[in-house]
Scaffold this active site. Structure first.
Site, short mmCIF file in Angstrom:
data_model
loop_
_atom_site.label_atom_id
_atom_site.label_comp_id
_atom_site.label_asym_id
_atom_site.label_seq_id
_atom_site.Cartn_x
_atom_site.Cartn_y
_atom_site.Cartn_z
N HIS A 402 -11.20 -1.01 111.70
CA HIS A 402 -12.62 -0.12 112.73
C HIS A 402 -11.97 0.16 113.47
O HIS A 402 -11.48 -1.10 114.26
CB HIS A 402 -13.38 -1.13 112.52
CG HIS A 402 -14.01 -1.83 110.84
ND1 HIS A 402 -14.42 -0.85 110.31
CD2 HIS A 402 -14.89 -2.74 110.50
CE1 HIS A 402 -15.40 -1.15 109.09
NE2 HIS A 402 -15.26 -2.26 109.38
N CYS A 451 -11.10 4.58 111.29
CA CYS A 451 -11.97 6.11 112.07
C CYS A 451 -11.99 6.99 113.42
O CYS A 451 -11.22 5.73 113.99
CB CYS A 451 -13.55 5.60 111.11
SG CYS A 451 -13.68 5.43 109.94
#
Length: 824
Positions: A402, A451
């Site tokens: 993440h 991301c």
């Protein structure tokens, strides 16, 4: 119950396979499991199972047995319980799955196909035999394709050719029952006629048929050696140079790109099976110091010849040859975070890190690969990595997990990050880059597989002053304000970025050229076209390549000692042979799946003739480590969670996977317990114990568990709340205003929650998470939305715009402008 086993059979006479399946069913069930069964047996009072006995069973999960159900069944068997009694109790319990284990199988494979290596032109013979209650049918497959006309229990291909190499499996049908055999690998070797026809295959015998040959090379050439052996099962390989094993050289072919002068010597390969060991002939490799030069395509000469051709001056010729670029060292830190405590779980980072680790080692990088790091562990790992960097070193940092991006700064999210997280809970990539710049490194490569969405919970603006340098390459798996995806699959697949990166990484090209080609490949991938595109930022002005050779600097430099310390993160404990008083001997071996994941296996190499059963298990590990007692000492690597080393591990062993080695505070001490039964004695096994101390293996030697002992990468981020530890509520007053709450994903449409991806080649057929959608991919970021359908900001909080170039401060703009943006 006429189809069940003989009701008079004692429980302790059940086969190990039946007991293992039965225990798995009883251990996993909560309301119909072993404890409820024990209460039923205790109420009967026939077999005198007391509450103390049940408590002892529950404690066995932490000890050798690893299964409370197994202990309960043993107690019942010792007190006369028969299969009939057990069937009655299981009926009262209502556990149909456990009852099914006591019924004879309608189909059973009794002969499994075995892997084999053989010569081209010889006969391939694989066998799979099964028994059933009705006629048995067979069908062989090579990978996923049916083998034509292969309906017999014996698969024969004669003569066998190179194209027949691969993996084979047999499907067996009996009425409505269907079973698959184990996979069998077939390796076909092609040799010249001088050694091919003269060798006749002897079943199971290991024989070397290809030996490495003498090589004379120039500096910068590629060294290629190969060997080969035939036998059943397929042999294992380990290459040596001057009697010293070469790390990760475990294939039939040894390839060393861009050899240097110090890589000359005598090479040979150790070839072994579970019962045999032999060596190839030695092959000398001579590396000349002369460098070949091509002049205008018309003639070839060497440095020694240039003076004569040039009429007394060689300056023109030497200056016309492109300069060979070198690295003084090459180091890489790979981090894959997947098991998050407060955020969605990921799958692909483990596969991505493993694949890149193997590829970078082929490029002579010193690689440390780590899974699931907390904030302090990540910072300490980065600090160790920074200590290795000095003038001329190539440094590569890969991160999968993440992440987010605010104001041009990228943040990597540790597995213990709170929900929501902020910049002080994460690692800022630009702060790491600032420290790398100070080292005068030859090349800095960042591959960020995460991301880059905006984090609305973080309004801090890092004050990171970066210098304008010409040795930086960023490979972002996705563009600004976009997600990076991983394919959803029931098996193990790469993320989209590494799926294409691993096909190009070994190319002998400038690193930006390699990434350009990866971007082009990703652009042709229909599943993510228009949703994920590789973004490249580069300030590289030289033809720097990951395949550049290493020309070591002064061994007396301060970083030399630290490099040796970093190398210890690759060192495995030495295998050992343990002898027990009963006369049995076992081999205790070790392998590394990652730098913080150790595999321990035990293998019986000798047992007394009158010993009918012999098995060695490991137990009593430190509580610091992530070891599930129910997944220890399994008969196949896959049962323990070992998914990448199964083909290279020895067969017929018990395997245990020990992860999170970075948390180990003391030396790793455990117990090896040998249990055996003798034909002349009762059926009760006898135990022998040995305590083993293997020190601090792999990454445990770097003591990453300590609390951020330097905080180097954090100190470069001069943020309003950047103490040595993550901020509490007093540092983030808006946590009290409703932002610290679980995200409600049910408010999002399926299109917002997931991106529909189906990938036939990778076999992506499973679902993602708990969604009922199939063949989907999961974005690598924490889903946070500042919209009516998602989480909203506090009314008193100033709205933060989505990142735009003008959001970056002046100093940051100067640096970003110096990078050449290359985008699909």
């Amino acid at each position: 119950m006429s189809e069940s086993l003989d009701r008079s059979t004692k429980i302790n006479m059940l086969t190990e396979a039946v007991v293992r399946r039965l225990c798995e069913k009883l251990d996993k069930s909560t309301d119909k499991g072993w404890r409820k069964l024990g209460e039923i047996v205790a109420n009967e009072r026939r077999f005198k199972v007391s509450s103390d006995d049940l408590e002892m069973c529950s404690l066995k999960v932490l000890q050798l047995e690893g299964s409370p159900s197994r202990m309960l069944l043993r107690l019942m068997g010792e007190r006369g319980c028969t299969t009939g009694h057990l069937i009655d109790y299981l009926q009262m319990l209502g556990n149909c799955d456990a009852l099914q284990c006591l019924k004879p199988s309608a189909l059973q494979i009794v002969v499994q196909p075995q892997s084999v290596a053989l010569l081209s032109g010889h006969k391939l013979h694989l066998s799979c035999h099964a028994v059933g209650k009705s006629p048995v049918q067979y069908q062989w497959f090579k990978t996923k394709e049916e083998v034509p006309n292969s309906f017999s229990p014996d698969l024969v291909i004669s003569p066998v050719h190179l194209k027949d190499a691969g993996f084979y499996i047999c499907r067996v049908n009996c009425g409505e029952s269907c079973e698959f055999s184990q996979w069998a690998q077939v390796d076909v070797l092609n040799v010249d006629t001088s050694c091919g026809p003269s060798y006749h295959t002897v079943e199971g015998q290991l024989k070397v048929v290809i030996h490495p040959q003498f090589q004379r090379l120039n500096i910068g050439d590629n060294l290629q050696l190969q060997c080969g052996a035939v036998g059943r099962p397929i042999p294992r390989y380990q290459w040596y140079r001057n009697g010293v094993p070469i790390p990760n050289a475990t294939k039939r072919k040894l390839v060393i790109p861009h050899v240097m002068q110090d890589q000359h010597g005598s090479y040979r390969c150790e070839i072994s099976s579970s019962t045999e060991r032999m060596w190839t002939n030695e092959a000398d490799v001579v590396i000349d110091a002369r460098i070949s030069i091509q002049i205008s395509g018309a003639m070839e000469c060497t440095e020694d010849d240039v003076y004569a051709i040039g009429g007394g001056s060689n300056d023109f010729f030497l200056n016309s040859v492109p300069e060979q670029l070198y690295a003084t060292d090459k180091v890489a830190l790979l981090i894959g975070n997947l098991s998050y405590q407060n955020h969605p779980q990921l799958k692909a980072p483990m596969v991505d890190v493993y694949d890149l680790s193997n590829l970078l080692q082929q490029l002579n990088f010193q690689v440390v690969s780590l899974l699931d790091l907390t904030e302090s562990e990540m910072r300490n790992a980065v600090d160790e990595f920074l200590l290795l960097l000095h003038k001329g070193v190539y440094g590569l940092l890969y991160y999968a997990g993440h992440g987010y991006e605010n104001y041009g700064n990228s943040f990597m999210v540790p597995v213990d990050a709170p929900n929501p997280y902020h910049s002080a809970n994460c690692l800022c990539v630009q702060s790491i880059l600032k420290l790398m710049q100070e080292k005068e490194t030859g090349l800095n490569v960042f591959l960020l597989d995460m991301c880059r969405k905006r984090n609305i919970h973080d309004d801090s603006t890092p004050n990171i002053i970066l210098r304008v340098t010409a040795n930086i390459v960023f490979g972002y798996a996705t563009c600004q304000d976009a997600e990076a995806f991983e394919l959803s699959s029931s098996g193990f697949t790469n993320g989209v970025f590494v799926k294409f990166l691993k096909k190009r990484l070994l190319d002998d090209e400038k690193i930006t050229v390699v990434l350009d080609r990866v971007a082009e490949d990703m652009g042709q991938f229909d599943a993510t076209r228009g949703k994920q595109a590789l973004e490249i930022r580069s300030s590289l002005s030289e033809r720097r390549s990951l395949s550049d050779p290493i020309l070591p600097g002064d061994s007396a430099d301060p970083a030399h000692t630290q490099r040796r310390q970093w190398a210890k993160a690759h060192q495995l404990p030495e295998s050992m042979c343990l002898s027990f008083d009963c006369g049995a001997q076992i081999k205790l071996g070790f392998a590394a799946e990652f730098s913080n994941v150790l595999v321990i296996y035990t293998h019986i190499i000798k047992k007394p003739e009158d010993m009918s059963f012999c098995q060695a298990q490991v137990t009593d590990f430190s509580h610091d480590l992530d070891v599930d007692p129910k997944e220890m000492n399994r008969e196949t690597p896959e049962e323990t969670g070992i998914h990448f080393l199964s083909s290279s591990l020895p067969q017929h062993c018990l395997y245990t996977r020990v992860s999170a080695l970075q948390k180990l505070r003391e030396e790793l001490v455990f117990t090896v317990c040998l249990q055996g039964t003798f034909t002349s004695m009762a059926d009760d096994p006898i135990h022998w114990m040995k305590n083993i101390n293997i020190g601090k293996p792999l990454i445990a030697r770097l003591d990453l568990h300590r609390d951020m002992r330097r905080n180097s990468c954090m100190q470069t981020c001069l943020m309003p709340h950047s103490p040595c530890h993550s901020p509490g509520p007093e540092h983030c007053p808006y946590l009290h205003q409703g932002l610290h709450q679980p995200q409600d994903y049910s408010r999002l449409s399926p299109q917002q929650q997931y991106l529909d991806i189906h990938e036939h080649v990778e076999g992506a057929t499973g679902g993602c998470g708990d969604s009922f959608y199939d063949n989907l991919s999961q974005p690598r970021y924490e889903r946070v939305y500042d919209s009516p359908g998602g989480l909203s900001s506090s009314p008193n909080r100033v709205s933060i715009p989505i990142e735009a170039p003008e959001d970056i401060n002046e100093l940051q703009t100067v640096f970003i402008s110096s990078l050449q943006l290359q985008q699909q």
